[in-house]
Design a protein around this motif. Structure first.
Motif, mmCIF file in Angstrom:
data_model
loop_
_atom_site.group_PDB
_atom_site.id
_atom_site.type_symbol
_atom_site.label_atom_id
_atom_site.label_comp_id
_atom_site.label_asym_id
_atom_site.label_seq_id
_atom_site.Cartn_x
_atom_site.Cartn_y
_atom_site.Cartn_z
ATOM 1 N N SER A 61 0.851 -1.183 0.000
ATOM 2 C CA SER A 61 0.000 0.000 0.000
ATOM 3 C C SER A 61 0.889 1.237 0.000
ATOM 4 N N GLU A 62 0.294 2.389 -0.249
ATOM 5 C CA GLU A 62 1.059 3.638 -0.343
ATOM 6 C C GLU A 62 1.794 3.995 0.946
ATOM 7 N N ASP A 63 1.313 3.497 2.100
ATOM 8 C CA ASP A 63 1.986 3.814 3.357
ATOM 9 C C ASP A 63 2.986 2.732 3.769
ATOM 10 N N ASP A 64 3.271 1.811 2.853
ATOM 11 C CA ASP A 64 4.247 0.752 3.120
ATOM 12 C C ASP A 64 5.651 1.364 3.229
ATOM 13 N N PRO A 65 6.507 0.810 4.101
ATOM 14 C CA PRO A 65 7.870 1.352 4.264
ATOM 15 C C PRO A 65 8.677 1.453 2.963
ATOM 16 N N ILE A 66 8.418 0.582 1.992
ATOM 17 C CA ILE A 66 9.210 0.669 0.748
ATOM 18 C C ILE A 66 8.913 1.963 -0.019
ATOM 19 N N PHE A 67 7.712 2.489 0.125
ATOM 20 C CA PHE A 67 7.401 3.777 -0.495
ATOM 21 C C PHE A 67 8.006 4.918 0.309
#
Length: 157
Positions: A61-67
């Motif tokens: 999701s957009e709030d995932d650490p990879i983003f």
């Protein structure tokens, strides 16, 4: 002067950054080119969600650490570019295939007339399997592409 601008002038530069030393060199070159041509500088970091999904079996999701890592990276570069004297700097974090997002989607979105990227440091087997991102950008972009292979001398600004 005909209907086309002189070939030595760029207005919208797109630079791909991924945290590698080659991307750092490309970023440094993009500042130099944006200053020289008084161009807008557009920073793009692409999160390859395909490999993330393959490894985790879930779509990020957009709030995932990879983003978040990507946002931190492009903000750092954006602040550095502004500190170097550029005023028109944009930062983007995208997901998907870096090859397609850079050469097709974001090049079109920012009306890029020059894409700058680092030469990829893939080994021969990885290149055989997937090809390098820079090679794909060169082959599939409709604008000029500058592949940076070395660090700029430190005495340049």
């Amino acid at each position: 002067m005909g209907p086309f601008p002189p070939s030595n002038i760029y207005s919208h530069i797109l630079v791909a950054v991924d945290g590698s030393k080659e991307a750092e060199w490309a970023f440094r070159k993009s500042i130099e080119m944006a200053k020289k041509h008084k161009a807008s500088l557009n920073l793009i970091h692409v999160v390859d969600t395909r490999s993330f999904t393959a490894m985790t079996k879930r779509v990020p999701s957009e709030d995932d650490p990879i983003f978040e890592e990507g946002r931190v990276l492009v903000e750092k570069y954006k602040n550095e570019a502004i500190g170097a004297g550029l005023s028109d700097v944009n930062a983007f974090v995208a997901s998907g295939s870096p090859k397609k997002a850079i050469s097709r989607d974001f090049a079109k979105q920012v009306d890029a007339d020059l894409i700058i990227c680092g030469a990829q440091g893939l080994n021969a087997f990885e290149k055989y399997l997937m090809g390098s991102v820079s090679q794909h950008i060169v082959s599939n972009s409709s604008c000029d592409v500058l592949v940076v292979r070395r660090e700029l001398p430190t005495n340049q600004n």
